[in-house]
Design a protein around this motif. Sequence first.
Motif, PDB file in Angstrom:
ATOM      1  N   LEU A 208      -3.683   1.959  16.792  1.00 48.60           N
ATOM      2  CA  LEU A 208      -4.550   3.119  16.996  1.00 48.60           C
ATOM      3  C   LEU A 208      -5.656   3.174  15.944  1.00 48.60           C
ATOM      4  O   LEU A 208      -6.792   3.569  16.257  1.00 48.60           O
ATOM      5  N   ARG A 209      -5.325   2.763  14.729  1.00 41.34           N
ATOM      6  CA  ARG A 209      -6.348   2.734  13.684  1.00 41.34           C
ATOM      7  C   ARG A 209      -7.447   1.740  14.033  1.00 41.34           C
ATOM      8  O   ARG A 209      -8.638   2.001  13.814  1.00 41.34           O
ATOM      9  N   ARG A 210      -7.053   0.593  14.601  1.00 39.72           N
ATOM     10  CA  ARG A 210      -8.030  -0.393  15.036  1.00 39.72           C
ATOM     11  C   ARG A 210      -8.899   0.175  16.162  1.00 39.72           C
ATOM     12  O   ARG A 210     -10.125  -0.020  16.178  1.00 39.72           O
ATOM     13  N   CYS A 211      -8.296   0.891  17.087  1.00 34.54           N
ATOM     14  CA  CYS A 211      -9.063   1.500  18.181  1.00 34.54           C
ATOM     15  C   CYS A 211     -10.070   2.508  17.655  1.00 34.54           C
ATOM     16  O   CYS A 211     -11.218   2.584  18.126  1.00 34.54           O
ATOM     17  N   VAL A 212      -9.676   3.317  16.675  1.00 36.70           N
ATOM     18  CA  VAL A 212     -10.589   4.298  16.080  1.00 36.70           C
ATOM     19  C   VAL A 212     -11.749   3.599  15.391  1.00 36.70           C
ATOM     20  O   VAL A 212     -12.904   4.049  15.475  1.00 36.70           O
ATOM     21  N   GLN A 213     -11.466   2.484  14.718  1.00 37.24           N
ATOM     22  CA  GLN A 213     -12.535   1.732  14.054  1.00 37.24           C
ATOM     23  C   GLN A 213     -13.543   1.209  15.070  1.00 37.24           C
ATOM     24  O   GLN A 213     -14.753   1.208  14.816  1.00 37.24           O
ATOM     25  N   ILE A 214     -13.056   0.773  16.225  1.00 35.38           N
ATOM     26  CA  ILE A 214     -13.962   0.289  17.271  1.00 35.38           C
ATOM     27  C   ILE A 214     -14.823   1.425  17.802  1.00 35.38           C
ATOM     28  O   ILE A 214     -16.036   1.274  18.002  1.00 35.38           O
ATOM     29  N   LEU A 215     -14.212   2.594  18.009  1.00 35.94           N
ATOM     30  CA  LEU A 215     -14.955   3.738  18.520  1.00 35.94           C
ATOM     31  C   LEU A 215     -15.969   4.260  17.510  1.00 35.94           C
ATOM     32  O   LEU A 215     -17.039   4.762  17.890  1.00 35.94           O
ATOM     33  N   ASP A 216     -15.643   4.149  16.229  1.00 43.09           N
ATOM     34  CA  ASP A 216     -16.541   4.655  15.189  1.00 43.09           C
ATOM     35  C   ASP A 216     -17.705   3.722  14.911  1.00 43.09           C
ATOM     36  O   ASP A 216     -18.694   4.128  14.287  1.00 43.09           O
ATOM     37  N   ALA A 217     -17.589   2.476  15.332  1.00 41.52           N
ATOM     38  CA  ALA A 217     -18.671   1.520  15.078  1.00 41.52           C
ATOM     39  C   ALA A 217     -19.902   1.906  15.883  1.00 41.52           C
ATOM     40  O   ALA A 217     -19.792   2.279  17.056  1.00 41.52           O
TER      41      ALA A 217
END
Length: 259
Positions: A208-217
Motif C-alpha cells: 500500500l505504501r508503494r501504491c501511495v508513492q505511485i499516486l503521489d508522483a
Amino acid sequence: MRVGVNALFSRAATLLLALTADYVFPDHSPDGALRMDLPPECLLSPALTSAFTRWDSAHFLSVTASGWAEHEYSHAFFPMFPLLIRWLAALLAHMLPPLCETELHILAGVLLSNSTFVVAACCLHRLGECVLQDARLARTSALLFCISPASIFFSTVYAESTFAAATFGGMLLLERSYAWAGSVALALATATRANGLLHVLLVAHAGLRRCVQILDAPSPGRRQHAATAVALAGASLSMLLQVLLVVGPYVAWQVATGH
C-alpha cells in the motif's frame, strides 16, 4: 560486527548457563512432559544433552526423527525447523560419524538455533538503523534482544531463532524496498511458526505504501495518467501475489495435515 560479536557472546553465556543449571539443579519431570531419551548406543553423556531435549525441544526432535504421524498434536510444529535440522544433521554425519542419529539431531538443532539467533540480532540491528535513524538506539535494541530473560528459548532446540531471523530479515528487506525477497523471507517464517501468518500485514503495508508513492508522483498529461494507472495496477497485483506467498505455507500445511 559489534552486534554479531555481542550476539555470539550472549549465546555462549546462555549455553553455559543452561548446561550448568542442568547439572546443578535436579530435573523436574511433570506428568505429560515429553523428553527425548538417548538410545544406549549414543556416545554423549545425557548430562550434556538433557538441557536441550525437554518440552517443545523433544517434540521438534521427535518429528525430525519420526515425522508428524506419531502424535496428532505434532502437527502444531510447523515443518521448516525440523527439516532444517534433518539437512544439517545429514551434513554433520559426514564430519562426526561416531555420533548416533539422535545426537546429530540435537547438535544440529542447537547449532541451528544459535546461528540463526546471531543472524536475527544482526538483522534487527540493521532494521533499527533503517527505521529509527539512530545508530545508538539500534545497537541498544539489538543488545536488549540478546540479553532478554527468555533468551534460553533462542538457544535450545526451539524454532524461535529461525523464526526471528526470517521475520527480521524479511522486515529489513521490505524496508529497503526488496518486496519480493522480503515476502519470500516472511513466507519462510510462516513455514516455521503459525503466527507467521500475521506477516501478511507487513507485506500489505509495504504494498500500500508503494501504491501511495505511485499516486503521489506528479503525472501531468494523459499519457502520464495512463502510465500511473498501469504502475498502480502492477503494484496492486504484486502486493496480492506477495500476500498469497506469505499465506501459502500456512494453507499448504493445513491441507497436508488434514485440518
